[in-house]
Scaffold this active site. Structure first.
Site, PDB file in Angstrom:
ATOM      1  N   VAL A   1      -7.873   5.626   0.458  1.00 51.83           N
ATOM      2  CA  VAL A   1      -6.784   5.172  -0.405  1.00 51.83           C
ATOM      3  C   VAL A   1      -7.024   3.715  -0.789  1.00 51.83           C
ATOM      4  CG1 VAL A   1      -4.284   4.977  -0.662  1.00 51.83           C
ATOM      5  CG2 VAL A   1      -5.245   6.721   0.860  1.00 51.83           C
TER       6      VAL A   1
ATOM      7  N   LYS B   1      -5.682   8.999  14.784  1.00 56.40           N
ATOM      8  CA  LYS B   1      -5.170   9.910  13.759  1.00 56.40           C
ATOM      9  C   LYS B   1      -5.208  11.365  14.231  1.00 56.40           C
ATOM     10  CE  LYS B   1      -4.068   6.709  10.897  1.00 56.40           C
ATOM     11  NZ  LYS B   1      -2.650   6.412  10.597  1.00 56.40           N
TER      12      LYS B   1
ATOM     13  N   GLY C   1       0.779  -1.232   0.000  1.00 64.23           N
ATOM     14  CA  GLY C   1       0.000   0.000   0.000  1.00 64.23           C
ATOM     15  C   GLY C   1       0.804   1.273   0.000  1.00 64.23           C
ATOM     16  N   ILE C   2       0.431   2.189   0.900  1.00 64.27           N
ATOM     17  CA  ILE C   2       1.070   3.497   0.966  1.00 64.27           C
ATOM     18  C   ILE C   2       2.554   3.362   1.276  1.00 64.27           C
ATOM     19  CG2 ILE C   2       1.142   5.678   2.221  1.00 64.27           C
ATOM     20  CD1 ILE C   2      -1.875   5.408   2.665  1.00 64.27           C
TER      21      ILE C   2
ATOM     22  N   ALA D   1      -9.611   8.766  16.543  1.00 67.38           N
ATOM     23  CA  ALA D   1      -8.890   9.293  17.704  1.00 67.38           C
ATOM     24  C   ALA D   1      -7.382   9.125  17.548  1.00 67.38           C
ATOM     25  CB  ALA D   1      -9.365   8.595  18.980  1.00 67.38           C
TER      26      ALA D   1
ATOM     27  N   TYR E   1     -10.163   4.678  15.537  1.00 64.60           N
ATOM     28  CA  TYR E   1      -9.226   4.993  14.455  1.00 64.60           C
ATOM     29  C   TYR E   1      -9.099   6.510  14.307  1.00 64.60           C
ATOM     30  CZ  TYR E   1      -7.341   5.369   9.717  1.00 64.60           C
ATOM     31  OH  TYR E   1      -6.570   5.697   8.621  1.00 64.60           O
TER      32      TYR E   1
ATOM     33  N   SER F   1      -4.465  11.059   8.610  1.00 61.80           N
ATOM     34  CA  SER F   1      -5.656  10.725   7.817  1.00 61.80           C
ATOM     35  C   SER F   1      -6.597  11.911   7.839  1.00 61.80           C
ATOM     36  CB  SER F   1      -6.355   9.500   8.426  1.00 61.80           C
ATOM     37  OG  SER F   1      -7.624   9.302   7.855  1.00 61.80           O
TER      38      SER F   1
END
Length: 253
Positions: free
Chosen positions: A182, A151, A16-17, A149, A147, A134
């Site tokens: 993404v 980020k 991925g990223i 929180a 999630y 994000s």
């Protein structure tokens, strides 16, 4: 910053990223250490992170020492560390403690460990740390509160470290990229990882359809910009649907 001869560490680099970041850094001349271990997959790397948890305190020191040794080896092999991309992350509301451990504690842990190698006050060459946050770190996400929180935490940590570095003369720039949806396994598996919020899966689907998705290479290009532009420090680059913009935060102090 010109990347020729620079050494970079990228976490979560196999897919991925992370993989896209690694590829673009190498293409531009950097030497990249893909991960801290000899594990073959990011999933196994993540499992190492999970072992560092409140209910396994006896393991914590062992893992930290392991990371320290791995970073030391990287610095010794390449003559130092110039770039760190804290990219490893998951989304799993059913295992929210695991999400917090990897997404937020992992970023803080790695950052503090690399300060020893990058901090100009301790003999380092300075450099750049880019954290993968994000768009969920810039506003509320009702389908994945834990999630979101983590980020938000990454955003706050990045901004705070940028200021601390300026005042303390660390010589390190701290920036973050804040992607939308993404095209990665994380995104495709969201409906299966919403835990107690699984009843909101249709809303998540509608959000993806409305906002659109982006290829990991687009995020990697943003990371490259944050690494190479020496004017950037404390900057957060929001990218979604192939459009990007820098985030403006309200003055607090």
């Amino acid at each position: 910053m010109a990347l020729n001869g620079k050494t970079a560490v990228v976490t979560g680099a196999a897919l991925g990223i992370g993989r896209a970041i690694t590829e673009i850094l190498v293409k531009n001349g950097a030497k990249v250490k893909r991960k801290f271990s000899n594990f073959k997959t990011t999933e196994e790397e993540r499992e190492m992170e999970v072992r560092v948890s409140s209910e396994m305190k006896n393991k914590k020191l062992t893992v930290i020492l392991y990371f320290q040794a791995a970073l030391q080896t990287t610095a010794d092999t390449f003559g130092g560390i110039d770039i760190v991309c804290n990219n490893a992350g998951i989304l799993n509301e059913g295992e929210w403690e695991k999400t917090v451990s990897i997404n937020l504690l992992g970023v803080i842990r790695v950052t503090y460990l690399v300060l020893k190698h990058m901090n100009k006050l301790s003999g380092g060459r300075g450099g750049v740390v880019v954290n993968t946050a994000s768009m969920a770190g810039l506003g509320p996400f009702l389908t994945c509160p834990a999630y979101s929180a983590t980020k938000h935490g990454v955003v706050g940590f990045t901004r705070s470290m940028a200021l601390a570095s300026i005042v303390s003369d660390y010589g390190i720039h701290f920036n973050a990229v804040c992607p939308g949806f993404v095209q990665t396994d994380l995104m495709y598996n969201i409906p299966n990882n919403l835990g107690q919020f699984s009843h909101l899966a249709d809303i998540e689907k509608e959000m993806v359809e409305k906002m659109g998705t982006i290829h990991p290479s687009v995020v990697a290009e943003c990371v490259l910009e944050l690494v190479t532009d020496e004017r950037k420090n404390g900057d957060h680059l929001l990218v979604k649907s192939n459009q990007k913009s820098y985030v403006t935060f309200p003055e607090v102090l």
